[in-house]
Design a protein around this motif. Sequence first.
Motif, PDB file in Angstrom:
ATOM      1  N   TYR A   1       0.863  -1.186   0.000  1.00 48.84           N
ATOM      2  CA  TYR A   1       0.000   0.000   0.000  1.00 48.84           C
ATOM      3  C   TYR A   1       0.895   1.230   0.000  1.00 48.84           C
ATOM      4  CZ  TYR A   1      -3.714  -3.238   1.349  1.00 48.84           C
ATOM      5  OH  TYR A   1      -4.607  -4.272   1.384  1.00 48.84           O
TER       6      TYR A   1
ATOM      7  N   LYS B   1       0.882   5.252   1.484  1.00 52.23           N
ATOM      8  CA  LYS B   1       0.200   6.197   2.367  1.00 52.23           C
ATOM      9  C   LYS B   1      -0.394   7.343   1.547  1.00 52.23           C
ATOM     10  CE  LYS B   1       0.915   8.925   6.580  1.00 52.23           C
ATOM     11  NZ  LYS B   1      -0.293   8.420   7.224  1.00 52.23           N
ATOM     12  N   ASP B   2      -1.618   7.678   1.907  1.00 53.90           N
ATOM     13  CA  ASP B   2      -2.370   8.758   1.262  1.00 53.90           C
ATOM     14  C   ASP B   2      -2.740   8.446  -0.200  1.00 53.90           C
ATOM     15  OD1 ASP B   2      -2.219  10.225   3.615  1.00 53.90           O
ATOM     16  OD2 ASP B   2      -0.323  11.174   3.013  1.00 53.90           O
TER      17      ASP B   2
ATOM     18  N   VAL C   1       3.532  -0.789   3.950  1.00 54.73           N
ATOM     19  CA  VAL C   1       2.934   0.484   3.544  1.00 54.73           C
ATOM     20  C   VAL C   1       4.082   1.432   3.244  1.00 54.73           C
ATOM     21  CG1 VAL C   1       1.449   2.400   4.206  1.00 54.73           C
ATOM     22  CG2 VAL C   1       0.912   0.090   5.005  1.00 54.73           C
TER      23      VAL C   1
ATOM     24  N   SER D   1       5.153   1.963   7.459  1.00 58.65           N
ATOM     25  CA  SER D   1       4.396   1.147   8.418  1.00 58.65           C
ATOM     26  C   SER D   1       4.055  -0.169   7.733  1.00 58.65           C
ATOM     27  CB  SER D   1       3.120   1.880   8.875  1.00 58.65           C
ATOM     28  OG  SER D   1       2.229   2.083   7.786  1.00 58.65           O
TER      29      SER D   1
ATOM     30  N   ILE E   1      -5.206  -2.590   7.160  1.00 59.96           N
ATOM     31  CA  ILE E   1      -4.196  -1.577   7.457  1.00 59.96           C
ATOM     32  C   ILE E   1      -4.840  -0.447   8.245  1.00 59.96           C
ATOM     33  CG2 ILE E   1      -2.812  -2.114   5.414  1.00 59.96           C
ATOM     34  CD1 ILE E   1      -4.092   0.158   3.982  1.00 59.96           C
ATOM     35  N   SER E   2      -4.009   0.343   8.837  1.00 58.19           N
ATOM     36  CA  SER E   2      -4.503   1.439   9.671  1.00 58.19           C
ATOM     37  C   SER E   2      -5.338   2.419   8.841  1.00 58.19           C
ATOM     38  CB  SER E   2      -3.319   2.173  10.311  1.00 58.19           C
ATOM     39  OG  SER E   2      -3.762   3.339  10.972  1.00 58.19           O
TER      40      SER E   2
ATOM     41  N   VAL F   1      -3.880   5.526   7.012  1.00 61.42           N
ATOM     42  CA  VAL F   1      -3.244   5.472   5.693  1.00 61.42           C
ATOM     43  C   VAL F   1      -4.089   6.219   4.666  1.00 61.42           C
ATOM     44  CG1 VAL F   1      -2.527   3.923   3.829  1.00 61.42           C
ATOM     45  CG2 VAL F   1      -2.038   3.317   6.206  1.00 61.42           C
TER      46      VAL F   1
END
Length: 299
Positions: A153, A155-156, A186, A197, A231-232, A235
Amino acid sequence: MIVILGLLVFAGIVALVMKLNSNESRGLGREKKTSIDNRYYERVHNESQRNEKTHNSVVLRASKNSLNIQNYKSNNDKYKFDNWKGETLNYLERSLSVSDLLIKKEPNNINYGDLLLSFEWRYKRLRILLRDCYKCRDCGCRGSYNHVHHNYYVKDKLPWNLNDEALVTLCAECHSKRHLNKTIPVYGDEYNKNEVSSANPICNRCGGMGYIPQYWYYDNGICFKCNGNLISETVFQKVLESRYKTLDKYDKNNNLVRDRARSFIMKLTDDELKYKLPNVQKYIMQPPTQTFIDNDLPF
């Protein structure tokens, strides 16, 4: 007296001669009957042999013809994928876009499971499945229920805005193995791939896949324990808030994306789909049934 005795002797001789003639005629009759029976048996036997040879040759020709017909059909089947296109378009049209989700929910209430049910992800998933011909990259099995797995993944970045190399087709079993054997990273940047992460701890209900295949009919099988939160949520938090602030702009963009998806599906040729879809037998065109008309009717 002598005359009477002569008549009796003559009568006896005549009777004897008649008896001998009768026996000879009976013998000839038996021989004649035996000859007729033998000839009849030979004729019947010969006819049965000829019939058997004829039957075998007919069966052989019929089997050859059926084999030729089967080969002809296998090489010349006609497919009609309009039904698949209609079903796929209807499936996508019923899906909520991210803009629709942001109208229904606040950005901080949208989880990963919601994103997996969105129009954008389903369209991206379809393109990856078609790219891979619905074939699992690990074991090679093909199936219409195979998954699309994220190798990483960013981030953003929303799950469908990644490069195609980040996505791969897997069957349910291989997908579960990937999550059990490897933590999904990530990255802060998709090109430099600096890891910031990793995915959340593996859910003991879905095995880290985010959805449960046997419950595909309910919310597309999104895991009801972890809610698909592999995932968190942080993200995607920033990009969702950005879209929420410019909702009108993205609403127009949403229409463009739907039009693009519709155009992509309608432009797929039958030859492409015959090669890429795993269940093409469903879409073989059946010849029209012919009603038998007996022209030799007595009226």
